[in-house]
Design a protein around this motif. Sequence first.
Motif, PDB file in Angstrom:
ATOM      1  N   GLY A  81      -9.516  18.907  69.167  1.00  0.00           N
ATOM      2  CA  GLY A  81      -9.581  17.536  69.648  1.00  0.00           C
ATOM      3  C   GLY A  81      -9.435  17.515  71.149  1.00  0.00           C
ATOM      4  O   GLY A  81      -9.172  18.550  71.772  1.00  0.00           O
ATOM      5  N   LEU A  82      -9.608  16.340  71.726  1.00  0.00           N
ATOM      6  CA  LEU A  82      -9.527  16.232  73.185  1.00  0.00           C
ATOM      7  C   LEU A  82      -8.078  16.068  73.631  1.00  0.00           C
ATOM      8  O   LEU A  82      -7.282  15.380  72.992  1.00  0.00           O
ATOM      9  N   LEU A  83      -7.789  16.724  74.721  1.00  0.00           N
ATOM     10  CA  LEU A  83      -6.448  16.725  75.272  1.00  0.00           C
ATOM     11  C   LEU A  83      -6.352  15.650  76.349  1.00  0.00           C
ATOM     12  O   LEU A  83      -7.240  15.524  77.186  1.00  0.00           O
ATOM     13  N   GLY A  84      -5.290  14.872  76.319  1.00  0.00           N
ATOM     14  CA  GLY A  84      -5.120  13.877  77.367  1.00  0.00           C
ATOM     15  C   GLY A  84      -4.171  12.802  76.925  1.00  0.00           C
ATOM     16  O   GLY A  84      -3.694  12.812  75.792  1.00  0.00           O
ATOM     17  N   HIS A  85      -3.884  11.877  77.829  1.00  0.00           N
ATOM     18  CA  HIS A  85      -3.023  10.777  77.436  1.00  0.00           C
ATOM     19  C   HIS A  85      -3.837   9.833  76.542  1.00  0.00           C
ATOM     20  O   HIS A  85      -5.035  10.021  76.379  1.00  0.00           O
ATOM     21  N   SER A  86      -3.226   8.880  75.946  1.00  0.00           N
ATOM     22  CA  SER A  86      -3.868   8.016  74.946  1.00  0.00           C
ATOM     23  C   SER A  86      -4.482   8.906  73.857  1.00  0.00           C
ATOM     24  O   SER A  86      -4.000  10.004  73.615  1.00  0.00           O
ATOM     25  N   ASP A  87      -5.560   8.428  73.230  1.00  0.00           N
ATOM     26  CA  ASP A  87      -6.214   9.280  72.235  1.00  0.00           C
ATOM     27  C   ASP A  87      -7.237  10.209  72.887  1.00  0.00           C
ATOM     28  O   ASP A  87      -7.960  10.923  72.194  1.00  0.00           O
ATOM     29  N   ALA A  88      -7.310  10.149  74.214  1.00  0.00           N
ATOM     30  CA  ALA A  88      -8.174  11.043  75.017  1.00  0.00           C
ATOM     31  C   ALA A  88      -9.664  10.863  74.716  1.00  0.00           C
ATOM     32  O   ALA A  88     -10.447  11.794  74.883  1.00  0.00           O
ATOM     33  N   ASP A  89     -10.043   9.671  74.295  1.00  0.00           N
ATOM     34  CA  ASP A  89     -11.458   9.404  73.994  1.00  0.00           C
ATOM     35  C   ASP A  89     -12.250   9.332  75.301  1.00  0.00           C
ATOM     36  O   ASP A  89     -12.365   8.279  75.931  1.00  0.00           O
ATOM     37  N   VAL A  90     -12.777  10.467  75.669  1.00  0.00           N
ATOM     38  CA  VAL A  90     -13.436  10.619  76.954  1.00  0.00           C
ATOM     39  C   VAL A  90     -14.634   9.671  77.109  1.00  0.00           C
ATOM     40  O   VAL A  90     -14.923   9.190  78.204  1.00  0.00           O
ATOM     41  N   HIS A 102      -5.143   0.769  85.655  1.00  0.00           N
ATOM     42  CA  HIS A 102      -4.806  -0.206  84.613  1.00  0.00           C
ATOM     43  C   HIS A 102      -3.898   0.395  83.538  1.00  0.00           C
ATOM     44  O   HIS A 102      -3.051  -0.305  82.981  1.00  0.00           O
ATOM     45  N   PHE A 103      -4.133   1.681  83.265  1.00  0.00           N
ATOM     46  CA  PHE A 103      -3.385   2.348  82.199  1.00  0.00           C
ATOM     47  C   PHE A 103      -2.894   3.698  82.703  1.00  0.00           C
ATOM     48  O   PHE A 103      -3.441   4.740  82.335  1.00  0.00           O
ATOM     49  N   PRO A 104      -1.868   3.710  83.540  1.00  0.00           N
ATOM     50  CA  PRO A 104      -1.410   4.964  84.151  1.00  0.00           C
ATOM     51  C   PRO A 104      -0.964   5.977  83.089  1.00  0.00           C
ATOM     52  O   PRO A 104      -0.209   5.626  82.174  1.00  0.00           O
ATOM     53  N   PRO A 105      -1.444   7.223  83.230  1.00  0.00           N
ATOM     54  CA  PRO A 105      -1.042   8.276  82.287  1.00  0.00           C
ATOM     55  C   PRO A 105       0.467   8.486  82.265  1.00  0.00           C
ATOM     56  O   PRO A 105       1.025   8.956  81.279  1.00  0.00           O
ATOM     57  N   SER A 106       1.118   8.121  83.378  1.00  0.00           N
ATOM     58  CA  SER A 106       2.571   8.295  83.468  1.00  0.00           C
ATOM     59  C   SER A 106       3.326   7.268  82.631  1.00  0.00           C
ATOM     60  O   SER A 106       4.514   7.422  82.371  1.00  0.00           O
ATOM     61  N   ASP A 107       2.624   6.206  82.212  1.00  0.00           N
ATOM     62  CA  ASP A 107       3.263   5.146  81.446  1.00  0.00           C
ATOM     63  C   ASP A 107       3.291   5.532  79.961  1.00  0.00           C
ATOM     64  O   ASP A 107       2.255   5.664  79.326  1.00  0.00           O
ATOM     65  N   LEU A 108       4.487   5.703  79.446  1.00  0.00           N
ATOM     66  CA  LEU A 108       4.639   6.208  78.076  1.00  0.00           C
ATOM     67  C   LEU A 108       4.023   5.300  77.024  1.00  0.00           C
ATOM     68  O   LEU A 108       3.690   5.739  75.925  1.00  0.00           O
ATOM     69  N   TRP A 123       1.195   4.207  76.827  1.00  0.00           N
ATOM     70  CA  TRP A 123      -0.213   4.537  76.544  1.00  0.00           C
ATOM     71  C   TRP A 123      -0.362   5.889  75.869  1.00  0.00           C
ATOM     72  O   TRP A 123      -1.465   6.324  75.572  1.00  0.00           O
ATOM     73  N   ARG A 124       0.753   6.571  75.627  1.00  0.00           N
ATOM     74  CA  ARG A 124       0.665   7.859  74.946  1.00  0.00           C
ATOM     75  C   ARG A 124       0.157   7.654  73.523  1.00  0.00           C
ATOM     76  O   ARG A 124       0.737   6.909  72.747  1.00  0.00           O
ATOM     77  N   GLY A 125      -0.938   8.305  73.217  1.00  0.00           N
ATOM     78  CA  GLY A 125      -1.522   8.197  71.883  1.00  0.00           C
ATOM     79  C   GLY A 125      -2.216   6.869  71.607  1.00  0.00           C
ATOM     80  O   GLY A 125      -2.664   6.627  70.496  1.00  0.00           O
ATOM     81  N   ALA A 126      -2.286   6.005  72.613  1.00  0.00           N
ATOM     82  CA  ALA A 126      -2.889   4.691  72.403  1.00  0.00           C
ATOM     83  C   ALA A 126      -4.385   4.818  72.116  1.00  0.00           C
ATOM     84  O   ALA A 126      -5.045   5.714  72.645  1.00  0.00           O
ATOM     85  N   PRO A 127      -4.920   3.934  71.266  1.00  0.00           N
ATOM     86  CA  PRO A 127      -6.363   3.962  71.048  1.00  0.00           C
ATOM     87  C   PRO A 127      -7.104   3.502  72.311  1.00  0.00           C
ATOM     88  O   PRO A 127      -6.795   2.447  72.862  1.00  0.00           O
ATOM     89  N   SER A 128      -8.051   4.289  72.738  1.00  0.00           N
ATOM     90  CA  SER A 128      -8.789   3.946  73.959  1.00  0.00           C
ATOM     91  C   SER A 128      -9.639   2.697  73.776  1.00  0.00           C
ATOM     92  O   SER A 128     -10.094   2.112  74.757  1.00  0.00           O
ATOM     93  N   SER A 129      -9.851   2.297  72.534  1.00  0.00           N
ATOM     94  CA  SER A 129     -10.562   1.042  72.292  1.00  0.00           C
ATOM     95  C   SER A 129      -9.850  -0.119  72.992  1.00  0.00           C
ATOM     96  O   SER A 129     -10.482  -1.063  73.450  1.00  0.00           O
TER      97      SER A 129
END
Length: 132
Positions: A37-46, A67-73, A75-81
């Motif tokens: 899968g893709l690595l990244g914050h949120s669901d990483a939907d590139v 709008h959605f800083p990777p540092s902001d917890l 958004w971790r695993g958040a759906p990119s939708s």
Amino acid sequence: ARLRTRSTRTGMGFDVHRLADGEELWLGGIRIPHAQGLLGHSDADVALHALTDAILGAIAAGDIGQHFPPSDLQWRGAPSSRFLEHAASLVQAAGGRIEHVDLTIICEAPKIGPYREVIRARIAELLQLAPD
Ligand code: MG
């Protein structure tokens, strides 16, 4: 700020994420069965990240990281939708209308072809557009 009427704007987005073991693959708003899968914050939907950036760019509203800083917890695993829908809502709030989006996905695996139509339908749904 409201957009000037009768102006047409174009935005371009770009994003890169690495495939990694042990991650779900979310791409274009759908989950694709794949060994990595893709690595990244949120669901990483590139794919949705690139579209979100393109839409934000079209209305000069910064980029996805603002709008959605990777540092902001939150958004971790958040759906990119959610990111894409937020960008679309900003267009609407500015008095604009999204007429069309285009997306290029570059990867060797998985094969995107079998999922193309489902991705198109999902993106159209998120942006409240007809698939065509
Ligand atoms: Mg990204």
